[in-house]
Design an enzyme around this catalytic site. Structure first.
Site, PDB file in Angstrom:
ATOM      1  N   ASP A  61      16.726   0.799 -36.269  1.00  0.00           N
ATOM      2  CA  ASP A  61      17.900   0.260 -35.609  1.00  0.00           C
ATOM      3  C   ASP A  61      18.962   0.057 -36.684  1.00  0.00           C
ATOM      4  O   ASP A  61      18.668   0.041 -37.892  1.00  0.00           O
ATOM      5  CB  ASP A  61      17.579  -1.050 -34.888  1.00  0.00           C
ATOM      6  N   TYR A  62      20.186  -0.095 -36.255  1.00  0.00           N
ATOM      7  CA  TYR A  62      21.301  -0.106 -37.191  1.00  0.00           C
ATOM      8  C   TYR A  62      21.178  -1.249 -38.204  1.00  0.00           C
ATOM      9  O   TYR A  62      21.170  -2.427 -37.841  1.00  0.00           O
ATOM     10  CB  TYR A  62      22.618  -0.217 -36.438  1.00  0.00           C
TER      11      TYR A  62
END
Length: 796
Positions: free
Chosen positions: A335-336
């Site tokens: 995920d970012y």
């Protein structure tokens, strides 16, 4: 456009290719460079192409495949924000593995960078295609010609300007329609691929058990079975069958593994205090089902920790369970900025290098969105801190995705073809159908459906009346339709349509703004007075209230929050509702929202309550169709709706010891899971079983007769729940194990047959083994999780 690839290479070719790839690994570098390039042969099997290519790659080239550019896209763009080959060569001489969101010029905001200048700076569609084409043309000039992998967000539509915006995920879940979910995602995948991207960061199959959490709208609701079924449908729509992409398809990314939807205190990324058995019985099943039933291309771990271990460093979760037990062989993408957060947020690593080691060891293959942690991997390998084999394995998975996507054979994207495929008549028709099938009728004293022309003046009032709210992970579709526009278009000259703002919810409509301020109460009171004047002249009031993209959203940083401590309407919306009721005119509440409607005042007083969620760009037309009877609502709630925050957590599949009771209040929810009314009426027979007794590995078919006893055609959703009456470990009082949405004409009767296989009866026993235990089971059926009829099944 993907070149044709032979699916059945000859045995002779297989032996020749395999031998060549094996020998190349032991060949000196200078000789390897001059050897024929098997990886460029589209007829060769993917694994051999990958092996051949990796034998030619340097360590730095392998690490380059693991990083992504988002805000760092600036490294490869000129002053006009177009792709610049010269700058790319200077900044990334070893190639570029992946680029995030080519449709966004600025990159994505993260915990490390919340500046509003880095998100939502959209390219025009033609500019996006030009950027992708230029990037791929440059990639072919690199030493090995490895193409770039592009990814985009695609939760409920390709998140880019002019693309089709469908209803939000929680709305689609309420349709209880697998085919609809697949068709929607087929269009989404087609539009994403038409612009040069082959990886979509969707769907979300977290089960959501806390409506305080601002991301609940991104989910398919609270139930593991429903989330799994909708997740499978979404993946099949996006990427089709198998593990190799066909034209018009994109790889899906299964998000977010796991526990994300029941965070501590309802706060995004907070710890998920969930035991292993609960994980395996409730949170894992949607992920497991998608992995088992599709060729899912990628999985994204969650930000949160479970039992002290953040998901991005959880070797048990990603290695033992996902890859080991379930056999997932695709890519695991972060995920970012989540890898860096192992150091900056969770404090289980001292720095980015340490975070990179933890994530790589856990099995994370790609560092999104900017590769900040993985950029140092080559130096760590040279320093003996990271094993070369770990980098090789991650590189192998990312290259496998590129070969399976056909990127090495991909032709330049055709701008005119993309325009023809994007938001065309077919897509917009589907967006309207999706909204129709996602709208749930929760309260109705008989006021609905309205008859066009029966009310000479209709007042459309409220903060969500004149704006088309799309929800999170949306862009700027062409011609989004508000409720006011939809009502006016539907009624034409049959009625006069008045409008008043009523109240504002927040001070701005900028969804990317970090600070969210509620609207001025004094100004809202003046607006309520104006709305009363408009309402007094009307025969019926359509009151559009709910959320905005600011008040229900992803809270990704301390200065960009999205979670709430309360569930009721914000600001002066309840005051507006009371003022409308005080006029004595019928009030039809149109809920346009991302969170479940825990609005007790409204539920008790409205003449009708229509749950529309964020209904997509055709929402205004679709809601008007439902209000005025052109469409009969048939959706159900994919979540249990709490009366207030004091009931949380509240979900229908509770354990027997839960819900004992409160002093001075009830444990009953405001609306139960699976609930939704219709303009017609249905009767459901008691369930019948194909056999009263089955073996532990057998299946049973459940039959229910459904009859439309009303005067209109309509949809009913038959729901099947299972309860294990006596088990070695506690089990839910009921658990959804089957459903089917049927459309019936007035007087029509149909027998719905749903088969329950062994997986409907499994549990994880005291020894943490997955088994079917002999005993008695209640098989219950009905139109929702409350109004059920029961038959008993014995498993011997």
């Amino acid at each position: 456009m993907v070149a044709s690839i032979s699916a059945n290479p000859s045995r002779r070719n297989l032996l020749r290719w395999s031998g060549a790839a094996s020998l190349l690994a032991f060949t000196p570098a200078a000789v390897r460079a001059a050897a024929p390039s098997l990886y460029k042969d589209p007829r060769a099997p993917v694994d051999l192409r990958v092996r051949d290519l990796m034998a030619r790659m340097t360590l730095d080239e392998k690490v380059a495949q693991l990083i992504t550019l988002s805000q760092r896209k600036r490294d490869v763009m000129n002053e006009a924000l177009a792709f610049d080959p010269a700058r790319a060569t200077t900044a990334y001489p070893d190639g570029i593995g992946q680029i995030a969101r080519p449709s966004d010029r600025g990159g994505a905001a993260t915990l490390a960078n919340t500046g509003t200048d880095v998100t939502g700076r959209w390219r025009k569609p033609a500019d996006t295609i030009a950027f992708v084409n230029a990037g791929q043309a440059w990639s072919r000039t690199t030493r090995l010609g490895i193409p770039i992998l592009f990814h985009e967000e695609a939760l409920h539509g390709y998140m880019a300007p002019e693309a089709t915006s469908f209803p939000q995920a929680i709305a689609i879940a309420g349709s209880f329609d697998r085919d609809l979910a697949e068709r929607i995602n087929t269009v989404i995948g087609r539009e994403v691929r038409a612009h040069g991207t082959v990886l979509a960061l969707s769907p979300v199959v977290d089960i959501a058990r806390d409506p305080r959490w601002g991301r609940i709208e991104e989910t398919f609701g609270e139930d593991p079975y429903l989330c799994g079924e909708m997740g499978v449908a979404a993946v099949r729509g996006l990427q089709g069958e198998g593990k190799t992409l066909a034209p018009g398809k994109v790889f899906a990314t299964l998000k977010h593994m796991t526990g994300h939807g029941q965070p501590e205190s309802g706060e995004n990324v907070a710890p998920a205090p969930i035991a292993e058995r609960e994980l395996r019985e409730r949170f894992f099943p949607p992920f497991r089902k998608v992995v088992a039933q599709t060729g899912i291309g990628a999985v994204m771990p969650s930000y949160n920790e479970i039992d002290g271990v953040p998901s991005h460093a959880n070797r048990w979760l990603l290695g033992d369970v996902l890859r080991g037990e379930w056999g997932f062989d695709g890519a695991i993408v972060s995920d970012y900025a989540a890898i860096g957060e192992l150091a900056t947020l969770h404090h289980i690593a001292a720095d980015l290098d340490g975070a990179a080691r933890l994530a790589l060891l856990a099995g994370v293959d790609s560092d999104l969105p900017d590769g900040q942690a993985f950029r140092g991997l080559a130096d760590q390998v040279r320093a003996g801190k990271v094993a070369q084999a770990a980098v090789d394995e991650a590189c192998r998975r990312m290259l496998t995705m590129k070969f399976r996507a056909g990127l090495f054979e991909e032709k330049p994207i055709d701008t005119r073809a993309a325009a023809r495929l994007t938001a065309n008549a077919e897509a917009l028709s589907l967006a309207r159908e999706a909204a129709h099938k996602s709208i749930a009728l929760l309260v109705n004293d008989g006021i609905l459906p309205l008859t066009p022309g029966a009310h000479k003046r209709v007042a459309v009032i409220g903060p969500n009346a004149a704006v088309a709210r799309l929800g999170g992970y949306s862009s700027l579709p062409k011609n989004p339709v508000s409720l006011l526009e939809g009502v006016r278009a539907h009624l034409g000259s049959k009625a006069e349509v008045g409008h008043a703002q009523g109240v504002f919810i927040t001070q701005s409509e900028d969804r990317s703004a970090n600070e969210v301020l509620l609207a001025d109460a004094e100004k809202n009171r003046a607006l309520i007075a104006e709305a009363v004047d408009v309402a007094k002249t009307a025969d019926v009031i359509l009151l559009a209230i709910g959320d905005t993209e600011q008040t229900s959203r992803e809270g990704y940083a301390k200065n960009h929050l999205g979670d709430r401590t309360g569930l009721d309407l914000l600001g002066e919306q309840n005051d507006l509702f009371r003022a409308m009721k005080a006029t004595g005119k019928p009030v039809v509440v149109v809920a346009i929202n991302g969170r479940p409607p825990s609005w007790p005042t409204v539920a008790a007083g409205a003449n009708a309550l229509l749950e529309c969620w964020y209904a997509g760009q055709e929402g205004g037309h679709a809601i008007a169709d439902v209000l005025f009877g052109a469409v009969n609502p048939g959706a159900k709630l994919p979540v249990t709706v709490a009366r207030h925050v004091g009931q949380l957590p509240v979900f229908y599949d509770a354990k027997p010891s839960a819900r004992r009771g409160y002093l001075f209040d009830t444990t009953d929810p405001l609306f139960p899971f699976g609930f939704g009314l219709s303009y017609t009426s249905f009767t459901l027979s008691a369930p019948r079983l194909s056999a009263p007794r089955i073996g532990a590995g057998a299946s049973v078919t459940v039959e229910v007769d459904v009859t439309n006893t009303g005067q209109r055609s309509g949809d009913e959703v038959v729901q099947v729940y299972v309860h294990d009456r006596v088990a070695s470990v506690t089990q839910p009082i009921k658990a959804l194990k089957g459903f089917e949405r049927v459309t019936l004409k007035p007087g029509e009767r149909r027998t719905v047959r749903l088969t329950l296989g062994p997986d409907a009866f499994t549990l994880w026993n005291i020894d943490m083994k997955e088994v079917v235990e002999p005993g008695m089971f209640d098989i219950t059926t009905g139109p929702n999780s409350r109004d059920l009829q029961t038959v008993q099944l014995e498993i011997a």
